[in-house]
Design an enzyme around this catalytic site. Structure first.
Site, PDB file in Angstrom:
ATOM      1  N   LYS A  22      81.182  17.961  49.495  1.00 32.70           N
ATOM      2  CA  LYS A  22      79.439  17.309  48.741  1.00 32.70           C
ATOM      3  C   LYS A  22      79.199  16.646  47.599  1.00 32.70           C
ATOM      4  O   LYS A  22      77.959  15.902  47.722  1.00 32.70           O
ATOM      5  CB  LYS A  22      78.598  18.386  49.600  1.00 32.70           C
ATOM      6  CG  LYS A  22      77.185  18.156  49.774  1.00 32.70           C
ATOM      7  CD  LYS A  22      76.608  19.942  49.639  1.00 32.70           C
ATOM      8  CE  LYS A  22      75.135  19.250  49.127  1.00 32.70           C
ATOM      9  NZ  LYS A  22      74.460  20.874  48.811  1.00 32.70           N
ATOM     10  N   CYS A 115      67.454  23.008  48.079  1.00 33.00           N
ATOM     11  CA  CYS A 115      67.703  24.156  47.538  1.00 33.00           C
ATOM     12  C   CYS A 115      66.073  24.501  46.403  1.00 33.00           C
ATOM     13  O   CYS A 115      66.165  23.948  45.654  1.00 33.00           O
ATOM     14  CB  CYS A 115      68.589  24.820  47.295  1.00 33.00           C
ATOM     15  SG  CYS A 115      70.055  24.536  48.139  1.00 33.00           S
ATOM     16  N   ASP A 123      62.542  15.026  34.893  1.00 32.04           N
ATOM     17  CA  ASP A 123      62.706  14.398  34.238  1.00 32.04           C
ATOM     18  C   ASP A 123      63.491  13.765  33.285  1.00 32.04           C
ATOM     19  O   ASP A 123      63.653  12.463  32.535  1.00 32.04           O
ATOM     20  CB  ASP A 123      62.147  15.612  32.831  1.00 32.04           C
ATOM     21  CG  ASP A 123      61.078  16.296  33.320  1.00 32.04           C
ATOM     22  OD1 ASP A 123      61.063  16.221  34.297  1.00 32.04           O
ATOM     23  OD2 ASP A 123      60.246  17.642  32.580  1.00 32.04           O
ATOM     24  N   VAL A 163      73.686  17.550  35.511  1.00 32.71           N
ATOM     25  CA  VAL A 163      75.106  16.315  36.335  1.00 32.71           C
ATOM     26  C   VAL A 163      74.484  15.441  36.846  1.00 32.71           C
ATOM     27  O   VAL A 163      74.669  14.259  37.121  1.00 32.71           O
ATOM     28  CB  VAL A 163      75.613  17.129  37.696  1.00 32.71           C
ATOM     29  CG1 VAL A 163      76.347  16.262  38.298  1.00 32.71           C
ATOM     30  CG2 VAL A 163      76.663  18.452  37.218  1.00 32.71           C
TER      31      VAL A 163
END
Length: 419
Positions: A22, A115, A123, A163
Site C-alpha cells: 500500500k 489515521c 509542513d 517518507v
C-alpha cells in the site's frame, strides 16, 4: 459499520500470498500524474485508499482503469484541485500536489485526513516545494501551489526524516530545471520503489535507499509498465500471527530484504525463520514466544507500522518486553483495548511495558487506526472465546481481504455487516 467476529483460540498455519505494498502503490499512483503517456501499474492491492486515489486521479481528468493491473493515462489531466470530499479520508492525497505543480505549474489539495496518529503535518512537503521555487498559499483549508515556468532544482536538507515529504520533493524534482539533492532523505523500500517507477518513466534519480537522493530534472516523462513491491508490513503482520499462535506459516510473494529488523526480532522471540528470494517461512514448533525489546525508528531500523503487532506479541510472550515508539506520538491506542482482553501493560511516556500472560480473553474492542486494528484482530484469533472488533474500516484501508487470508490459515473469523 462492519465488524469482525473472531472465535479463538486457533493455531494459525499454512500459506499466504502477500499483496502489493500500500505504502508504495499510493505514491506511485500519484506519481503517474507526471507521465504524458499511459502507465500500467501491476500488483496494486485492492484497498479503500487505492480506490480513493484512483477516484481522485479520475476527477483530475486522468483516464483510470483496473483490470488486474491499474492503467492510468494522465495525458488529458485538466483539473488541478483535489477536493475535500475525497482528501478528508486519506492523507496520501497530499502526494497529488508535487506532480501537479511540477507538470502543470499549479495544484491545490485540501488539507488531508486519514489515521489520527499524533502530529503528521504537511509542513515538510510545503517547505520542500517552496525550495524548488513554488509559491505556496494556505487558503480556505487548501494548500495551493503555483510556479511561473518550471520548478528549479535545489539542495534541500530535510529537518527530519519524512517518507511523505521525500516522495513529494522527489516527484516534483523529476521535472524541475537542473539538479536537486535531498539530504536526510527517507530510506524506506517504498521510497526506492517510487523512485524506480519514476526511472522507468524516464526520470534521472540516483541514491534512492540512502539518505542522499540526487534527481536530475528532465523535460518530460513518458509511459511504462511497473510492478509494485510486496507489502512488508502485511508480511510482518502474518508472521506475527503465526508466532503468537505458536503456528507455522509460509509467506509467498514476499521480499525478505525489506524486513531485516522485523525478522531479527522474531528470531529473538524464538521463531525458526527461513528465507528465499521471494518467500519467508516461520515455525514456532508449538512454543510460546519470548518477550523482546523493540524501539521504532525510520528504516532500516524497526518500523513503526509493526509496533502494535509486536506489542501484542509481548503481551502473550514469556517474560516482560519494552516497546518504545520514537516515530509517532499517541500511537498506543491499541493498548487499552488489549487490556480489555486481559493484557497487562503500562504506558510510560513513549514506552509500553508489556508483562506477558499465557492467554487473552475474548472481548468487544474498537479499532482506532490501521495497524492497531490489525493487532486486535490477531488478538481475537488467539484469545479464549469471542472477540468483536468494531470500526474495521481502518483495516480495509491497509489490508487486502485480511479475513479471507486468516481463514485460510485456520482462523475462525467472519465479517458482520453493519447497519
Amino acid at each position: 459499520m462492519d465488524k469482525f467476529r473472531v472465535q479463538g483460540p486457533t493455531t494459525l498455519q499454512g500459506e499466504v500470498t502477500i499483496s502489493g505494498a500500500k505504502n508504495a502503490a499510493l505514491p506511485i499512483l500519484f506519481a503517474a500524474l507526471l507521465a504524458e503517456e499511459p502507465v500500467e501499474i501491476q500488483n496494486v492491492p485492492k484497498l479503500k485508499d487505492v480506490d480513493t486515489s484512483m477516484k481522485l486521479l479520475s476527477q483530475l481528468g486522468a483516464k483510470v482503469e483496473r483490470n488486474g493491473s491499474v492503467h492510468i493515462d494522465a495525458s488529458q489531466v485538466n483539473v488541478f484541485c483535489a477536493p475535500y470530499d475525497l482528501v478528508k479520508t486519506m492523507r496520501a492525497s497530499i502526494w497529488a500536489l508535487g506532480p501537479l505543480v511540477a507538470r502543470f505549474g499549479q495544484g491545490q489539495v485540501s488539507l488531508p485526513g486519514g489515521c489520527t496518529i499524533g502530529a503528521r503535518p504537511v509542513d515538510l512537503h510545503i517547505t520542500g516545494l517552496e525550495q524548488l521555487g513554488a509559491t505556496i498559499k494556505l487558503e480556505e483549508g487548501y494548500v495551493k501551489a503555483s510556479v511561473e515556468g518550471r520548478l528549479k532544482g535545489a539542495h534541500i536538507v530535510m529537518d527530519k526524516v519524512s517518507v511523505g515529504a521525500t516522495v513529494t520533493i522527489m516527484c516534483a524534482a523529476t521535472l524541475a530545471e537542473g539538479t536537486t539533492i535531498i539530504e536526510n532523505a527517507a530510506r524506506e523500500p517504498e521510497i526506492v520503489d517510487t523512485a524506480n517507477f519514476l526511472v522507468t518513466l524516464g526520470a534521472k534519480i540516483a541514491g534512492q535507499g540512502t539518505d542522499r537522493i540526487t534527481i536530475e530534472g528532465v523535460e518530460r516523462l513518458g509511459g511504462g509498465v511497473y510492478r509494485v513491491l510486496p507489502d512488508r508490513i502485511e508480511t510482518g503482520t502474518f508472521l506475527v500471527a503465526a508466532a503468537i499462535s505458536r503456528g507455522k506459516i509460509l509467506c509467498r510473494n514476499a521480499q525478505p530484504d525489506t524486513l531485516d529488523a522485523v525478522l531479527a526480532k522474531l528470531r529473538d522471540a524464538g521463531a525458526d525463520i527461513e528465507v528465499g528470494e521471494d518467500w519467508i517461512s516461520l515455525d514456532m514448533h508449538g512454543k510460546r514466544p519470548k518477550a523482546v525489546n523493540v524501539r521504532t525508528a525510520p528504516h532500516p531500523a524497526f518500523p513503526t507500522d509493526m509496533q502494535a503487532q509486536f506489542t501484542l506479541l509481548n503481551l502473550v510472550a514469556e517474560g516482560t518486553g519494552f516497546i518504545t515508539e520514537t516515530v509517532f506520538e499517541n500511537r498506543f491506542m491499541h493498548v487499552p483495548e488489549l487490556s480489555r482482553m486481559g493484557a497487562r501493560a503500562e504506558i510510560e511516556s513513549n514506552t509500553v511495558i508489556c508483562h506477558g500472560i499465557e492467554t487473552l480473553s475474548g472481548a468487544q474492542v474498537m479499532a482506532t487506526d490501521l495497524r492497531a486494528s490489525a493487532s486486535l484482530v490477531l488478538a481475537g484469533c488467539i484469545a479464549e472465546g469471542t472477540t468483536i472488533v468494531d470500526r474495521i474500516y481502518h483495516i480495509d484501508r491497509g489490508y487486502e481481504r485480511i479475513e479471507d487470508k486468516l481463514r485460510a490459515l485456520g482462523a475462525n473469523i467472519e465479517r458482520v455487516k453493519g447497519e
